[in-house]
Design an enzyme around this catalytic site. Structure first.
Site, mmCIF file in Angstrom:
data_model
loop_
_atom_site.group_PDB
_atom_site.id
_atom_site.type_symbol
_atom_site.label_atom_id
_atom_site.label_comp_id
_atom_site.label_asym_id
_atom_site.label_seq_id
_atom_site.Cartn_x
_atom_site.Cartn_y
_atom_site.Cartn_z
ATOM 1 N N LYS A 116 34.238 -15.721 23.924
ATOM 2 C CA LYS A 116 33.685 -16.745 23.029
ATOM 3 C C LYS A 116 34.159 -18.129 23.446
ATOM 4 O O LYS A 116 33.404 -19.093 23.424
ATOM 5 C CB LYS A 116 34.059 -16.470 21.566
ATOM 6 C CG LYS A 116 33.239 -15.336 20.986
ATOM 7 C CD LYS A 116 33.296 -15.256 19.470
ATOM 8 C CE LYS A 116 32.556 -14.009 19.012
ATOM 9 N NZ LYS A 116 32.799 -13.644 17.636
ATOM 10 N N LYS A 196 24.148 -5.815 28.150
ATOM 11 C CA LYS A 196 24.555 -5.173 26.897
ATOM 12 C C LYS A 196 23.790 -5.769 25.712
ATOM 13 O O LYS A 196 23.677 -6.991 25.614
ATOM 14 C CB LYS A 196 26.063 -5.385 26.685
ATOM 15 C CG LYS A 196 26.587 -4.680 25.443
ATOM 16 C CD LYS A 196 28.007 -5.114 25.128
ATOM 17 C CE LYS A 196 28.055 -5.842 23.799
ATOM 18 N NZ LYS A 196 29.352 -6.274 23.358
ATOM 19 N N LYS A 199 23.878 -9.404 19.576
ATOM 20 C CA LYS A 199 23.302 -10.522 18.819
ATOM 21 C C LYS A 199 23.524 -11.826 19.563
ATOM 22 O O LYS A 199 22.659 -12.685 19.620
ATOM 23 C CB LYS A 199 23.993 -10.632 17.456
ATOM 24 C CG LYS A 199 23.420 -9.726 16.393
ATOM 25 C CD LYS A 199 24.372 -9.610 15.209
ATOM 26 C CE LYS A 199 24.587 -8.166 14.860
ATOM 27 N NZ LYS A 199 25.751 -7.878 14.036
HETATM 28 P P1 TYM Z 1 30.421 -5.054 15.763
HETATM 29 O O1 TYM Z 1 30.063 -5.393 14.363
HETATM 30 O O2 TYM Z 1 30.194 -6.071 16.818
HETATM 31 O O3 TYM Z 1 29.641 -3.764 16.211
HETATM 32 C C1 TYM Z 1 29.620 -2.583 15.422
HETATM 33 C C2 TYM Z 1 29.650 -1.380 16.316
HETATM 34 O O4 TYM Z 1 28.515 -1.369 17.197
HETATM 35 C C3 TYM Z 1 28.953 -1.147 18.528
HETATM 36 N N1 TYM Z 1 28.042 -1.828 19.452
HETATM 37 C C4 TYM Z 1 27.540 -1.263 20.561
HETATM 38 N N2 TYM Z 1 27.706 -0.038 21.087
HETATM 39 C C5 TYM Z 1 27.029 0.242 22.221
HETATM 40 N N3 TYM Z 1 26.200 -0.653 22.842
HETATM 41 C C6 TYM Z 1 26.020 -1.897 22.349
HETATM 42 N N4 TYM Z 1 25.195 -2.744 22.963
HETATM 43 C C7 TYM Z 1 26.707 -2.244 21.159
HETATM 44 N N5 TYM Z 1 26.759 -3.378 20.400
HETATM 45 C C8 TYM Z 1 27.575 -3.101 19.357
HETATM 46 C C9 TYM Z 1 30.344 -1.741 18.580
HETATM 47 O O5 TYM Z 1 31.090 -1.198 19.646
HETATM 48 C C10 TYM Z 1 30.891 -1.356 17.223
HETATM 49 O O6 TYM Z 1 31.434 -0.047 17.240
HETATM 50 N N6 TYM Z 1 35.361 -5.676 15.767
HETATM 51 C C11 TYM Z 1 34.294 -4.769 15.356
HETATM 52 C C12 TYM Z 1 34.243 -4.528 13.850
HETATM 53 C C13 TYM Z 1 35.501 -3.973 13.304
HETATM 54 C C14 TYM Z 1 36.037 -2.676 13.513
HETATM 55 C C15 TYM Z 1 37.232 -2.612 12.753
HETATM 56 C C16 TYM Z 1 35.608 -1.555 14.253
HETATM 57 C C17 TYM Z 1 36.358 -4.623 12.467
HETATM 58 N N7 TYM Z 1 37.388 -3.824 12.139
HETATM 59 C C18 TYM Z 1 38.004 -1.450 12.727
HETATM 60 C C19 TYM Z 1 36.419 -0.414 14.226
HETATM 61 C C20 TYM Z 1 37.600 -0.358 13.470
HETATM 62 C C21 TYM Z 1 32.976 -5.403 15.761
HETATM 63 O O7 TYM Z 1 32.880 -6.578 15.938
HETATM 64 O O8 TYM Z 1 31.925 -4.540 15.824
#
Ligand code: TYM
Length: 330
Positions: A116, A196, A199
């Site tokens: 970022k 990948k 958003k």
């Molecule tokens: P976030 O909200 O960006 O994404 C949610 C989940 O979707 C998965 N993901 C993907 N998997 C495969 N291919 C893709 N293109 C793709 N885009 C998104 C992410 O790997 C994720 O599992 N930091 C985390 C949120 C979070 C969290 C946690 C997760 C906060 N606390 C505790 C696990 C445990 C996040 O930003 O995910």
């Protein structure tokens, strides 16, 4: 065993979220004695504040949509616990305890922060310490299995490191080091441009696209410029790679054969993808409409979830407080 995962309500969920994570949430949910043993899934609205600032109504709307989407996709509140991260204040207290055992170099390496920052987005302390709040999310509930996509694996490793460091400093097994649960074939779902799906890259296909938008987006998936007549190699082609997410073995083999036979253009492959996706998500559209008509029930699910989460999290936090030498009274 505790399965836990979180997802940020920063916009509508996309195929990457679904195949990388949400599908595994559903697969791993199971009826269990409450609340011990239940899978915990939460809407990471505190984390979303690092992206959505100064727009409370936008965050509230995304959070409502996120709850509806998860319920529509099959999260069953009779089996799993669903809650809003911000409904469990215990998590921010554990966050502080973890901050005090975190070495700065651990955070300097965090790739979300690095990425970022490289893109010129404001790098504040929230973004910098983001992985520690995530560690608190996981450790607060003695979670051992965290279903996520590949992009989150580093965060789970940081969480393990912190749990081990905390236990080492306090010479006791206070926190449970978790493991990421990642499926090879959907660890990194690609977007319209083959990168990948994300958003922040503007290359997403949302789970609940209208038919018109779904068609438009699928038609914009990047392919090579071979003509209809040309023989094509399915492996490595973006449309085929996405189709595989929805199709079983025999459907995959059928479309692959058409690629290799020649005489099939990418337009036809895109149609196959659109049909497969539409059919796949049709039951979720129905369930979504059903939940949407009952907003109070959705709120009840979240409130009941927060209660279960606080019961489990409070006990773990008590353990931490005693271990640290803080007041044992909350
Ligand atoms: P976030 O909200 O960006 O994404 C949610 C989940 O979707 C998965 N993901 C993907 N998997 C495969 N291919 C893709 N293109 C793709 N885009 C998104 C992410 O790997 C994720 O599992 N930091 C985390 C949120 C979070 C969290 C946690 C997760 C906060 N606390 C505790 C696990 C445990 C996040 O930003 O995910």
């Amino acid at each position: 065993m505790r399965v836990l995962s979180g997802i940020q309500p920063t916009g509508r969920f996309h195929w990457g979220n679904y195949f990388g994570a949400i599908r595994q949430y559903i697969a791993l949910q199971q009826a269990a004695e409450e609340p011990t043993g239940r899978a915990f899934y939460f809407l990471a609205d505190l984390h979303a504040l690092t992206t959505i600032r100064g727009e409370p109504e936008v965050l509230r709307q995304h959070t409502r949509d996120a709850a509806l989407d998860l319920l529509a996709l099959g999260l069953d509140p009779n089996k799993a616990t669903l809650f809003r991260q911000s409904d469990v204040p215990e998590v921010t207290e554990l966050f502080w305890a973890l901050l005090t055992v975190t070495q700065m170099h651990l955070l300097d390496k965090g790739h979300s922060y690095k990425e970022k920052k490289a893109r010129g987005l404001p790098a504040d302390a929230g973004l910098y310490t983001y992985p520690i709040l995530q560690a608190a999310d996981i450790l607060l509930y003695d979670s051992d299995t965290v279903p996520v996509g590949a992009d989150q694996v580093q965060h789970i490793e940081i969480t393990r490191d912190l749990a081990e460091r905390f236990n080492h400093i306090y010479s006791a097994d206070v926190l449970v080091p978790p493991k990421a649960y990642v499926l090879d074939d959907s660890a990194k779902v690609i977007g319209l441009d083959g990168e990948k799906m994300s958003k922040s890259y503007g290359n997403t296909i949302e789970i609940f696209e209208t038919p018109k938008r779904l068609k438009k987006k699928c038609n914009s998936i990047v392919t090579d410029s071979l003509t209809v007549e040309d023989v094509k190699e399915p492996e490595g082609d973006n449309v085929f790679t996405m189709y595989k997410l929805f199709a079983d073995e025999s459907q995959r083999a059928e479309l692959a054969a058409k690629y290799r036979a020649g005489g099939m253009g990418y337009g036809e492959a895109k149609k196959a993808l659109i049909n497969a996706a539409t059919e796949y998500f049709a039951p979720a559209w129905e369930r979504r409409a059903d939940w949407e008509a009952r907003p109070d029930d959705v709120e009840d699910v979240l409130q009941a979830g927060a209660k279960q989460a606080r019961a489990v999290g409070g006990a773990v936090l008590d353990r931490v407080r005693v271990a640290c030498g803080l007041s044992a009274r909350r």
